[in-house]
Every structure is written in C-alpha cells, then in structure tokens.
Design an enzyme around this catalytic site. Structure first.
Site, mmCIF file in Angstrom:
data_model
loop_
_atom_site.group_PDB
_atom_site.id
_atom_site.type_symbol
_atom_site.label_atom_id
_atom_site.label_comp_id
_atom_site.label_asym_id
_atom_site.label_seq_id
_atom_site.Cartn_x
_atom_site.Cartn_y
_atom_site.Cartn_z
ATOM 1 N N CYS A 92 0.326 -0.738 -0.141
ATOM 2 C CA CYS A 92 -0.263 0.227 -0.109
ATOM 3 C C CYS A 92 0.946 1.341 -0.176
ATOM 4 O O CYS A 92 2.058 1.122 0.146
ATOM 5 C CB CYS A 92 -1.209 0.060 1.085
ATOM 6 S SG CYS A 92 -1.837 -1.817 1.346
ATOM 7 N N ARG B 266 4.159 -0.657 -4.879
ATOM 8 C CA ARG B 266 3.275 -1.099 -3.357
ATOM 9 C C ARG B 266 2.872 -1.869 -2.799
ATOM 10 O O ARG B 266 1.873 -1.925 -2.170
ATOM 11 C CB ARG B 266 3.991 -0.207 -2.055
ATOM 12 C CG ARG B 266 5.768 0.672 -2.655
ATOM 13 C CD ARG B 266 5.255 1.549 -1.419
ATOM 14 N NE ARG B 266 5.705 0.607 0.154
ATOM 15 C CZ ARG B 266 7.052 1.117 0.793
ATOM 16 N NH1 ARG B 266 7.882 1.408 0.322
ATOM 17 N NH2 ARG B 266 6.601 0.311 1.736
ATOM 18 N N TRP C 192 -2.960 -2.726 -1.531
ATOM 19 C CA TRP C 192 -2.998 -4.013 -2.050
ATOM 20 C C TRP C 192 -3.489 -4.850 -0.624
ATOM 21 O O TRP C 192 -3.645 -4.699 0.674
ATOM 22 C CB TRP C 192 -1.039 -4.131 -0.950
ATOM 23 C CG TRP C 192 -0.803 -6.398 -1.403
ATOM 24 C CD1 TRP C 192 -0.477 -5.889 -3.062
ATOM 25 C CD2 TRP C 192 -0.810 -7.019 -0.513
ATOM 26 N NE1 TRP C 192 0.025 -7.918 -2.888
ATOM 27 C CE2 TRP C 192 -0.297 -8.398 -1.351
ATOM 28 C CE3 TRP C 192 -1.111 -7.582 0.476
ATOM 29 C CZ2 TRP C 192 -0.304 -9.130 -0.980
ATOM 30 C CZ3 TRP C 192 -0.633 -8.100 1.454
ATOM 31 C CH2 TRP C 192 -0.228 -9.805 -0.117
ATOM 32 N N ASN D 244 -2.061 2.753 5.869
ATOM 33 C CA ASN D 244 -0.749 1.350 6.179
ATOM 34 C C ASN D 244 -1.195 1.169 7.208
ATOM 35 O O ASN D 244 -1.129 1.101 7.591
ATOM 36 C CB ASN D 244 0.118 2.554 4.727
ATOM 37 C CG ASN D 244 0.305 2.179 4.144
ATOM 38 O OD1 ASN D 244 -0.104 2.323 2.807
ATOM 39 N ND2 ASN D 244 1.556 2.881 3.160
ATOM 40 N N GLY D 245 -1.221 -0.925 7.034
ATOM 41 C CA GLY D 245 -0.681 -1.239 8.014
ATOM 42 C C GLY D 245 -2.381 -2.222 8.537
ATOM 43 O O GLY D 245 -3.098 -2.446 7.456
ATOM 44 N N GLU E 79 16.075 -19.434 -5.688
ATOM 45 C CA GLU E 79 15.823 -17.722 -6.026
ATOM 46 C C GLU E 79 15.834 -18.235 -7.212
ATOM 47 O O GLU E 79 14.596 -17.425 -7.982
ATOM 48 C CB GLU E 79 17.268 -17.037 -5.967
ATOM 49 C CG GLU E 79 16.750 -15.718 -6.733
ATOM 50 C CD GLU E 79 16.086 -14.861 -6.245
ATOM 51 O OE1 GLU E 79 15.639 -14.985 -4.840
ATOM 52 O OE2 GLU E 79 15.933 -13.257 -6.352
ATOM 53 N N LYS F 169 11.885 -16.438 -8.776
ATOM 54 C CA LYS F 169 11.859 -15.355 -10.026
ATOM 55 C C LYS F 169 11.057 -15.976 -10.551
ATOM 56 O O LYS F 169 10.374 -15.167 -11.697
ATOM 57 C CB LYS F 169 13.986 -15.190 -10.164
ATOM 58 C CG LYS F 169 13.292 -13.804 -10.271
ATOM 59 C CD LYS F 169 13.779 -12.988 -8.932
ATOM 60 C CE LYS F 169 13.259 -12.892 -7.319
ATOM 61 N NZ LYS F 169 13.360 -12.310 -6.562
ATOM 62 N N GLU G 190 7.166 -16.090 -9.598
ATOM 63 C CA GLU G 190 6.445 -14.537 -9.169
ATOM 64 C C GLU G 190 6.612 -13.992 -10.748
ATOM 65 O O GLU G 190 5.533 -13.029 -10.787
ATOM 66 C CB GLU G 190 8.173 -14.054 -8.971
ATOM 67 C CG GLU G 190 7.900 -12.849 -7.303
ATOM 68 C CD GLU G 190 8.501 -12.932 -6.748
ATOM 69 O OE1 GLU G 190 10.177 -13.329 -6.749
ATOM 70 O OE2 GLU G 190 9.166 -11.467 -6.293
ATOM 71 N N HIS H 2 15.348 -37.780 -4.374
ATOM 72 C CA HIS H 2 14.318 -38.409 -3.015
ATOM 73 C C HIS H 2 12.690 -38.072 -3.191
ATOM 74 O O HIS H 2 12.550 -37.897 -2.187
ATOM 75 C CB HIS H 2 15.012 -38.135 -1.415
ATOM 76 C CG HIS H 2 16.084 -38.230 -1.054
ATOM 77 N ND1 HIS H 2 16.981 -39.453 -0.602
ATOM 78 C CD2 HIS H 2 17.752 -37.728 -1.217
ATOM 79 C CE1 HIS H 2 17.266 -40.153 -0.699
ATOM 80 N NE2 HIS H 2 18.136 -38.605 -1.247
ATOM 81 N N LYS I 92 5.552 -4.863 -3.362
ATOM 82 C CA LYS I 92 7.196 -4.766 -2.865
ATOM 83 C C LYS I 92 6.177 -4.292 -1.017
ATOM 84 O O LYS I 92 5.346 -3.709 -0.329
ATOM 85 C CB LYS I 92 7.443 -3.656 -3.397
ATOM 86 C CG LYS I 92 8.858 -3.539 -2.967
ATOM 87 C CD LYS I 92 9.764 -4.008 -4.037
ATOM 88 C CE LYS I 92 11.120 -3.960 -3.976
ATOM 89 N NZ LYS I 92 11.443 -5.355 -4.850
HETATM 90 C C1 F6R Z 1 11.020 -11.822 -4.379
HETATM 91 C C2 F6R Z 1 10.701 -10.662 -3.182
HETATM 92 C C3 F6R Z 1 10.452 -11.053 -1.503
HETATM 93 C C4 F6R Z 1 11.261 -10.866 -1.126
HETATM 94 C C5 F6R Z 1 11.166 -10.943 0.636
HETATM 95 C C6 F6R Z 1 11.079 -9.757 1.419
HETATM 96 O O1 F6R Z 1 11.315 -11.608 -5.277
HETATM 97 O O2 F6R Z 1 11.220 -10.016 -3.438
HETATM 98 O O3 F6R Z 1 10.698 -12.365 -2.002
HETATM 99 O O4 F6R Z 1 12.261 -10.696 -1.195
HETATM 100 O O5 F6R Z 1 9.909 -9.837 -0.001
HETATM 101 O O6 F6R Z 1 11.993 -8.409 1.366
HETATM 102 P P1 F6R Z 1 12.033 -7.609 1.943
HETATM 103 O O7 F6R Z 1 13.865 -7.670 0.983
HETATM 104 O O8 F6R Z 1 12.125 -6.569 1.582
HETATM 105 O O9 F6R Z 1 12.703 -7.753 3.241
#
Ligand code: F6R
Length: 613
Positions: A2, A27, A74, A100-101, A486, A490, A493, A509, A608
């Site tokens: 948000c 965000r 969000w 926000n929150g 990772e 990615k 995502e 396994h 984000k």
């Molecule tokens: C994946 C991604 C998330 C963040 C996770 C932690 O691409 O961006 O998995 O890595 O939400 O976020 P931060 O680093 O801001 O604590």
C-alpha cells in the site's frame, strides 16, 4: 505494501497526489483513491479498482483544492472492491483517512461502533479508524486522532483530513513508514520517498508513536510517551534523500526489473566502495564499529529474512560457516518467531531485508531483542524500521528497487554478506592471505557481473527455445542451492510459470518422479567443489529424457556434451559464485515473462515490502 500520499500547500493537490501515487504503485496496485478538499468542500473524491496507470485521465480532473490524501491499495482486510479502496470516511463524511498497516483489534472495535450507531460501507479495518475518530471528534481533529489511536492495536501509517478543517492534515505512525517532504510552499506526507522526490529531497521521518499536525505553512510533531501517555513536542532533523530522480525512473528501459538487473554490476560496486582494506586483508564496516568487541565474542549466528532475502541468508550461512568458522543457521521470519529457539548467551542475529519493513522479519528481530541478544541488520532502505531497531548494521547501498521482484537488492545482500564474512573471519581464525584473496576476488566482481550481462542476447535466445514449457526445475548444491531456490521463485513470480528449486542431491528423494521431456531443469553447476556431484544429478535427469540448461564456468566445454544448453559465467571463488550465477537466472525470468507479455514490474497478487504478517 500500500502507498500513501498527502498534500498540503499552496498548489493544486490532485496532480501532485496523482504522480506520487504513480510512483508508489509498486507497493500495491489493486485499487486506489483520492480525496481533495477546497475550503470546506470536498473538491474531488474518487475510488477505483485496478491500477492508477490505467486511469491517467483522472490526473486532469477539475480540482483546485490544495489539501488532499491519496492511497494505492494491496488488499489485506476485505476484497478488492471500490468500497474497500481508500480513503475511508465516517458517517457524516467529515473525516477522511488513508492507512497503511493493519488494525488487529478492528473486529471488536467495529462491533462496539456498530452498537453505537455507526454505519459501515466497507469490510476494511481502516474504516473502523475513520469512525473511531468521528466518535472523538469534538472540534479538534488532532485530539480526536490521538484518542482514537489510543484504542487501536496494530500497525499504521495514516493521513487524515476533514472538510471542517480544510487547512489541516494529521499524520501518525506506528510500525509503518511515514515521512514528511518539506518544501518552501508545501508539505507532502508519504509512505515512501519515491512519492515526493520530484518535488523535494528534504524529508523528516516520523517515528513510532509520533503524530504530525500540518498546515500549509507549518507543522508540529509530537510524541506520546509510553509510560505517562502524555504528548511532548519533538524537534526533528531534516534529512536529504541521497539518490536522484533518475534512480526512481525507468531511464529508457521497458521495465524496472530489466533496469535493476542491468544495475547489478554497479550494485556490487556501491556495496564495496570504500570498504575493502587491502593492506589488512580485511574490510571496513563503519556500521559495526560500535559493536566490534561484542562481535568478537559472538559464538553462533542466526540469519533471518523472507523470500529472496532468505535465500541470501542461506548463501550467507555457507559463507560464514566455511570462512568465519561461526556456527550459523538460517530461518524465515514467519517461522522463527513461533519456534522455541534456544540460543547460547553470545548468539547474534543478522536480519536481511531490502525494504527493512518486512513485518515477519521485524517480528523476528524484536523477538531476538527481547532475549537480549545482539541484532545486526543488512538493509537497503536507510532509516527503515529494521535499520533503526537493530543494534548495528551494514547498508547494502543498492539504491531504490522499484520492481516488485527483487534482483539487484539480492546481489547487494550477497555482496554485503561476503564482506561481513571477511570481517567476522578476520576477527577469528581467517589468515591475512585468505582475507586478501577474498577481497581481491570481491573487487573483480563488478567487471565479471558485467561479463554475464553481456551474454543477455544468448539467454534471450535460450528462453525462446523453452517458452512453451509449463514446468521448470532448478537444482544447485552448496553455495548454489539457495540460487536454485531464487531462480525458481523469480520465474514463478514474474511469469506465473510453475517452477521449483531443490538441492541437487534431493532430486532422487522425490522430485525425479516429475522429470521427463516436459519438465526442463536449470542446473547451476560452476566448476567448484560439488561439480562432480552436480554432473551425476544432471545425468540422472538426462536418463529420464529431461532437458537441461546448465549455468557453468567459462571454459568448461565438456558440459556441452551432456546438456542441451549452456550459459557461461566467469570463474571466481566458490563462495562468490552465487553473485554471478544468479544473474543469468534473473535475466531468464525477465525474458520469459516478457515473452509471455506479463506485467513484469507488478506481478499479480504481489506487492513490494510486505508490511503485514
Ligand atoms: C522476491 C521478493 C520477495 C522479498 C521478500 C522480502 O522477488 O522480492 O521474496 O525478497 O518479500 O522483502 P525484503 O527484502 O524487503 O524484506
């Protein structure tokens, strides 16, 4: 998660709020809304589902009001609907709020307010706040906000306006970032500096329990003392945003994600600038100076982060155990806090986070602090909650990361963890010659990372060959096991294609049951101590008709005989290979998602900075 913008000044608020929201959209982007006041009237009120970028016409709406609030959402409490979008208001439309929150006790508060006759139109926790402020609103907006906030439990960054007091805005914060941009003829309240950077670089961060009352010419910040509940006026330092506007823009790239991947070499450069101390075979970490002696006594480490940051922790675990000789474990924030963790007296936590606002990581940090243990941060965002709450820390200096999927920040985290490994290693048994060897290799990484990026057209071509596949497997071992995780994260995502990561040795396994000609594997197999083992795993896959794309060390021609495609990375120290091997995986995911036409910077259902548990 948000985004909030509030404007109070001498200029029309709507275009400023609009461009602020556009910059905050990363965000949260499932719905948005505005409320602009002109004298005692509501000049512009609008809520919509979807992204603000799909409603650009609203920017030119007729609105002359110079006070207003806006929000991009969000969804957490309540579905994605117009009614649930912010701003929310009270029964009489005298209080408008963006938030926000999460208000954790909103259900009970709502029940009581309904009994008292308040009418609700949304399912959100935020609307409860609007009605609670209404309940206490007896001609003094800030007093009503203060009294309402006394009743809520949870987290908030809020901005409140009222047509009854059109020259006033009240903002408050509890565990959800909020700042005030200070300009000669205006103030802008925002949850993130990117919302205000086009207008001012001068900011004041609000702290928890602080409330700001703003007028077009002035503002007063006061803080509630936890013990006495009384309020005292605070004098706050004005800080300057260090990064520039260009860093918050796409600068000619189609997506932020591509721009940020292309910044990976400079991210390493920024993380190591001024920190390598060649004569001493060591690194200088200013953020650790105050705890240098305590660090010498640390007997075990726990590394905590979520998602991609957690994979950085996992790489850090291998580095710290092998080179610093410290027993280390890794956990995710959301699990750590529910474990009965047993620590020795001299244990310390390293918390890794791009945003420094991830609720699960912060909760784990607070848990460790409560146990009286040393807490250290590896954080990107300066002044974030994590940066403030840890005892000491090292900034990754990765600059603003706007794409929801983390790429360059991960590179910054890995580089910083490598520096911390040298620092802690040199405090212990690591020889000068080893310290020197590692920092020498670290210093070469920006150039080597650029070499990997220069192969991007080959990676794009390989993506073209595999674009019709619906399932992918990623494998790696030791330092590159977390990189397999990772890579898979990615891809799913940003392209919504199913992908899973496993340690190479785990294939037999279980996962091998799924490997056939329809499920290609990306095998991260640089020429390192587990190379032979990786080759065995690749052969297991080939024996089941699985296709394999290998990430291998430049010069390894033999691998071409076993696998279907190879992406080469330059040679470096084994502990540093993840910093190079992840780059092709970032590019692979990007090109894959782009070829499928996905909304790469804003993947569906994600946002984000996850500030809710
Ligand atoms: C994946 C991604 C998330 C963040 C996770 C932690 O691409 O961006 O998995 O890595 O939400 O976020 P931060 O680093 O801001 O604590």
């Amino acid at each position: 998660m948000c985004g909030i913008v509030g404007y109070i000044g001498k200029n029309p608020a709507l275009p400023i709020l609009f461009s602020g929201l556009e910059r905050l959209e990363y965000r949260g982007y499932d719905s948005f809304g505005f409320c602009v006041l002109n004298n005692n009237k509501i000049d512009f009120l609008c809520k919509e589902k979807g992204k603000i970028s799909d409603h650009c016409h609203l920017r030119d709406s007729k609105s002359v009001g110079t006070v207003g609030i806006a929000h991009t959402r969000w969804a957490t409490t309540g579905l994605v609907t117009k009614e649930n979008a912010h701003p929310h208001c009270d029964c009489k439309e005298e209080i408008f709020i963006v938030h926000n929150g999460i208000i954790e006790n909103y259900k009970i508060l709502k029940e009581n307010l309904v009994k008292e006759g308040h009418k609700f139109i949304s399912e959100t926790d935020t609307e409860v706040l609007a009605h609670l402020i209404e309940k206490y609103f007896e001609g003094n907006l800030e007093q009503a906000v203060k009294l309402a906030l006394r009743e809520v439990r949870g987290t908030y960054g809020i901005a409140v306006v009222s047509p009854k007091y059109p020259n006033k805005m009240v903002a408050a914060r509890m565990s959800s970032p909020l700042l005030i941009g200070v300009n000669s003829d205006e103030f802008i309240v925002a949850s993130d500096p990117s919302a205000i950077i086009t207008r001012t670089r001068q900011i004041i961060h609000l702290d928890d329990d602080e409330i700001a009352v703003l007028t077009p010419d002035n503002f007063v910040i006061s803080k509630q003392e936890r013990e006495s509940s009384s309020w005292s006026v605070r004098t706050k330092k004005i800080e300057t945003i260090e990064w520039n506007l260009e860093e918050a823009e796409k600068s000619g790239y189609k997506h932020f994600m591509m721009k940020e991947i292309m910044q990976e070499p400079s991210t390493i450069e920024d993380a190591i600038r001024g920190r390598l101390y060649f004569e001493g075979g060591n690194v200088k970490l200013g953020g650790f100076e105050n705890v240098e002696d305590r660090l010498r006594d640390v007997s075990s480490l726990v590394l905590i982060g979520c998602g991609t940051a957690n994979y950085a922790c996992k790489v850090g675990e291998y580095m710290l155990e092998e080179y610093a000789g410290i027993p280390t474990e890794t956990d995710i924030g959301s699990e750590f806090r529910y474990r009965k963790s047993l620590f020795s007296k001299n244990a310390a936590g390293i918390f890794v986070s791009q945003s420094g606002e991830t609720a699960d990581t912060l909760a784990a940090l607070r848990e460790m602090k409560e146990k009286g243990l040393l807490t250290l941060g590896v954080t990107n965002v300066v002044g974030s909650n994590q940066a403030r709450e840890t005892d000491a820390g090292v900034y990754t200096r990765s600059g603003p990361e706007i794409a929801v999927a983390s790429t360059k920040a991960f590179i910054g985290q890995l580089t910083t963890l490598a520096l911390i490994t040298v620092y802690l290693g040199r405090q212990r048994e690591m020889a000068l010659v080893m310290g020197n060897r590692i920092i020498d290799e670290i210093s070469k990484l920006p150039e080597l990372a650029q070499e990997v990026l220069d192969t991007k057209e080959d990676i794009k071509r390989i993506v073209g060959k595999y674009i019709d596949y619906k399932d992918f497997w990623y494998i790696g071992r030791k330092y590159n096991y977390p990189i397999a995780l990772e890579g898979a994260l990615k891809l799913k995502e940003v392209s919504y294609v199913h992908a899973e990561g496993t340690a190479g040795g785990e294939l037999k396994h279980g996962p091998l049951a799924l490997i056939d000609e329809n499920c290609p594997t990306i095998a991260i197999c640089p020429s390192d101590s587990v190379y032979e083992k990786m080759i065995s795993n690749i052969e297991e896959i080939k024996a089941r008709n699985g296709k394999v794309i290998a990430i291998a060390t430049k010069g390894n021609e033999d691998i071409k005989k076993i696998v279907d495609d190879v992406i080469y990375i330059p040679k470096t120290l084994e502990m540093l290979t993840p910093i190079l091997s992840v780059i092709p995986l970032h590019l692979f995911s990007y090109y894959f998602a782009d070829a499928l036409g996905k909304d790469i910077d804003k993947p569906k259902n994600l946002a984000k900075s996850v500030t809710v548990e």
